[in-house]
Scaffold this active site. Structure first.
Site, PDB file in Angstrom:
ATOM      1  N   ASP A  12       0.778  -1.231  -0.091  1.00 56.56           N
ATOM      2  CA  ASP A  12       0.026   0.021   0.056  1.00 56.56           C
ATOM      3  C   ASP A  12       0.837   1.391  -0.057  1.00 56.56           C
ATOM      4  O   ASP A  12       1.908   1.123   0.439  1.00 56.56           O
ATOM      5  CB  ASP A  12      -0.981  -0.018   1.276  1.00 56.56           C
ATOM      6  CG  ASP A  12      -2.100   0.889   1.019  1.00 56.56           C
ATOM      7  OD1 ASP A  12      -2.293   1.362   0.076  1.00 56.56           O
ATOM      8  OD2 ASP A  12      -2.865   1.227   2.146  1.00 56.56           O
ATOM      9  N   ARG A  22      -0.612   9.201 -10.184  1.00 60.24           N
ATOM     10  CA  ARG A  22      -0.564   7.989  -9.055  1.00 60.24           C
ATOM     11  C   ARG A  22       0.015   6.742  -9.891  1.00 60.24           C
ATOM     12  O   ARG A  22       0.768   5.732  -9.448  1.00 60.24           O
ATOM     13  CB  ARG A  22      -2.216   7.499  -8.826  1.00 60.24           C
ATOM     14  CG  ARG A  22      -2.675   8.428  -7.806  1.00 60.24           C
ATOM     15  CD  ARG A  22      -4.246   8.260  -7.795  1.00 60.24           C
ATOM     16  NE  ARG A  22      -4.291   6.705  -7.413  1.00 60.24           N
ATOM     17  CZ  ARG A  22      -4.152   6.294  -6.110  1.00 60.24           C
ATOM     18  NH1 ARG A  22      -4.104   7.271  -5.166  1.00 60.24           N
ATOM     19  NH2 ARG A  22      -4.456   5.243  -5.675  1.00 60.24           N
ATOM     20  N   SER A  56      -7.725  -5.519   5.050  1.00 57.60           N
ATOM     21  CA  SER A  56      -8.315  -5.341   3.672  1.00 57.60           C
ATOM     22  C   SER A  56      -8.636  -6.715   2.889  1.00 57.60           C
ATOM     23  O   SER A  56      -8.391  -6.605   1.851  1.00 57.60           O
ATOM     24  CB  SER A  56      -7.386  -4.510   2.970  1.00 57.60           C
ATOM     25  OG  SER A  56      -7.325  -3.106   3.603  1.00 57.60           O
ATOM     26  N   ASN A  67     -10.890  -2.949  -6.174  1.00 58.91           N
ATOM     27  CA  ASN A  67     -10.079  -1.818  -6.895  1.00 58.91           C
ATOM     28  C   ASN A  67     -10.622  -1.586  -8.293  1.00 58.91           C
ATOM     29  O   ASN A  67     -10.391  -0.527  -9.086  1.00 58.91           O
ATOM     30  CB  ASN A  67      -8.530  -2.654  -7.281  1.00 58.91           C
ATOM     31  CG  ASN A  67      -7.763  -2.401  -5.894  1.00 58.91           C
ATOM     32  OD1 ASN A  67      -6.504  -3.145  -5.814  1.00 58.91           O
ATOM     33  ND2 ASN A  67      -8.162  -1.657  -5.196  1.00 58.91           N
ATOM     34  N   GLY A  73      -0.061   5.385  -4.353  1.00 62.78           N
ATOM     35  CA  GLY A  73      -0.569   6.591  -4.786  1.00 62.78           C
ATOM     36  C   GLY A  73      -0.124   7.675  -3.870  1.00 62.78           C
ATOM     37  O   GLY A  73       0.250   8.857  -4.750  1.00 62.78           O
TER      38      GLY A  73
HETATM   39  C1  FPP Z   1      -2.050   0.158  -3.215  1.00 63.87           C
HETATM   40  O1  FPP Z   1      -1.380   1.455  -3.419  1.00 63.87           O
HETATM   41  C2  FPP Z   1      -1.518  -0.685  -4.570  1.00 63.87           C
HETATM   42  C3  FPP Z   1      -2.314  -0.994  -5.430  1.00 63.87           C
HETATM   43  C4  FPP Z   1      -3.668  -1.108  -5.391  1.00 63.87           C
HETATM   44  C5  FPP Z   1      -1.796  -1.924  -6.454  1.00 63.87           C
HETATM   45  C6  FPP Z   1      -0.342  -2.610  -6.125  1.00 63.87           C
HETATM   46  C7  FPP Z   1       0.264  -2.695  -7.358  1.00 63.87           C
HETATM   47  C8  FPP Z   1       1.727  -2.652  -7.603  1.00 63.87           C
HETATM   48  C9  FPP Z   1       2.605  -2.578  -6.501  1.00 63.87           C
HETATM   49  C10 FPP Z   1       2.254  -2.916  -8.989  1.00 63.87           C
HETATM   50  C11 FPP Z   1       1.693  -3.798  -9.732  1.00 63.87           C
HETATM   51  C12 FPP Z   1       1.779  -5.156  -9.354  1.00 63.87           C
HETATM   52  C13 FPP Z   1       2.302  -6.009 -10.216  1.00 63.87           C
HETATM   53  C14 FPP Z   1       2.254  -7.419  -9.676  1.00 63.87           C
HETATM   54  C15 FPP Z   1       2.620  -5.733 -11.562  1.00 63.87           C
HETATM   55  P1  FPP Z   1      -2.544   2.648  -3.499  1.00 63.87           P
HETATM   56  O2  FPP Z   1      -2.618   3.080  -4.975  1.00 63.87           O
HETATM   57  O3  FPP Z   1      -3.938   2.256  -2.730  1.00 63.87           O
HETATM   58  O4  FPP Z   1      -1.921   3.879  -2.534  1.00 63.87           O
HETATM   59  P2  FPP Z   1      -2.494   4.959  -1.829  1.00 63.87           P
HETATM   60  O5  FPP Z   1      -3.162   4.238  -0.447  1.00 63.87           O
HETATM   61  O6  FPP Z   1      -1.511   5.879  -1.127  1.00 63.87           O
HETATM   62  O7  FPP Z   1      -3.400   5.573  -2.840  1.00 63.87           O
END
Ligand code: FPP
Length: 252
Positions: free
Chosen positions: A27, A40, A203, A75, A30
């Site tokens: 996490d 993001r 989560s 998501n 973003g």
């Molecule tokens: C959460 O950060 C992350 C995700 C929803 C996606 C995770 C994906 C990756 C690390 C890259 C892709 C993975 C692969 C296997 C290619 P967030 O966007 O919710 O961050 P925030 O809470 O700061 O908004």
């Protein structure tokens, strides 16, 4: 991948006290990007680089299983552009990394409701899984369109179908039989669950498998989560006393 780390890091861990299965909620991509005035999507791209570093350590430490939360069943509710970008990133990641993973004896598996992905991504997932299916190294599970409750419901549906087909009696359903219906069947339960990004929640991730997991939380956003911090989590795990609901022998 094999030697892509500072070898001093490995000397910090006691190999006998390593978790068999580590799960990571990646996490904070973003937030990492917005703090820097970036989109993001740049945070997700940076997250992929971090993931590679963590997988490298998992390979070198010979962890049995590593499961990462890449995309939850919730998501899809994100803006179209972000969902599209994540799909593009998965596809690019699989194509770019699969040979190197294979050479490092990694066995990739995707867990979740894969049928909702595009035909193109499903084919890539299938091909990468086939390529690595006989490998004996780290079981690397990517949770994609995954929800823990959804996984449990799918397992219950599958057992209900077996009952109505007369293949099994309800009283024969044990925890072991149930586990065999989960996406992670034949894999050890989660020993250590890491969450980056500062929140203290599970989560909907690996609900069944984390029944006795140790939790490790950090404020670090995933793109900045380093190999050093991953080792910190493993060392901390090694120092914990696990009881699995029983009394500790020394304290009886
Ligand atoms: C959460 O950060 C992350 C995700 C929803 C996606 C995770 C994906 C990756 C690390 C890259 C892709 C993975 C692969 C296997 C290619 P967030 O966007 O919710 O961050 P925030 O809470 O700061 O908004």
């Amino acid at each position: 991948m094999k030697g892509d780390f500072d070898s001093k890091l490995l000397s910090r861990v006691d190999k006998n006290k390593l978790p068999r299965h580590v799960a990571i909620i990646m996490d904070g991509n973003g937030r990492w990007a917005s703090i820097r005035g970036l989109l993001r999507s740049a945070g997700h791209t940076a997250g992929v680089k971090t993931l590679k570093k963590i997988l490298t350590l998992a390979v070198n430490l010979e962890l049995e299983a590593l499961t990462v939360y890449a995309f939850s069943t919730e998501n899809w509710k994100r803006p179209h552009a972000e969902v599209d970008f994540l799909m593009h990133l998965f596809s690019e990641y699989i194509e770019r990394e699969k040979m190197e993973m294979h050479e490092n004896n990694v066995r990739i598996k995707f867990i979740g409701r894969l049928e909702e992905f595009s035909a193109g991504i499903r084919k890539q997932i299938f091909d990468a899984t086939e390529l690595m299916k006989n490998n004996s190294g780290v079981k690397f599970n990517i949770a994609a369109n995954y929800g823990g409750q959804d996984e449990i419901v799918r397992a219950a549906q599958s057992l209900a179908e077996k009952i109505s087909a007369g293949k099994i009696f309800p009283q024969e359903i044990t925890s072991e039989v149930f586990e065999n219906e989960l996406d992670t069947k034949n894999q050890p339960p989660v020993d250590l669950l890491i969450r980056t990004g500062g929140d203290f929640r599970i989560s909907n991730f690996l609900l069944w498998q984390s029944a006795y997991a140790e939790f490790w939380f950090t404020k670090t956003n995933f793109p900045e989560f380093s190999q050093e911090e991953f080792i910190d989590a493993l060392v901390d795990f090694g120092n914990r006393e696990r009881k699995f609901g029983a009394l500790n022998e020394n304290k009886k």
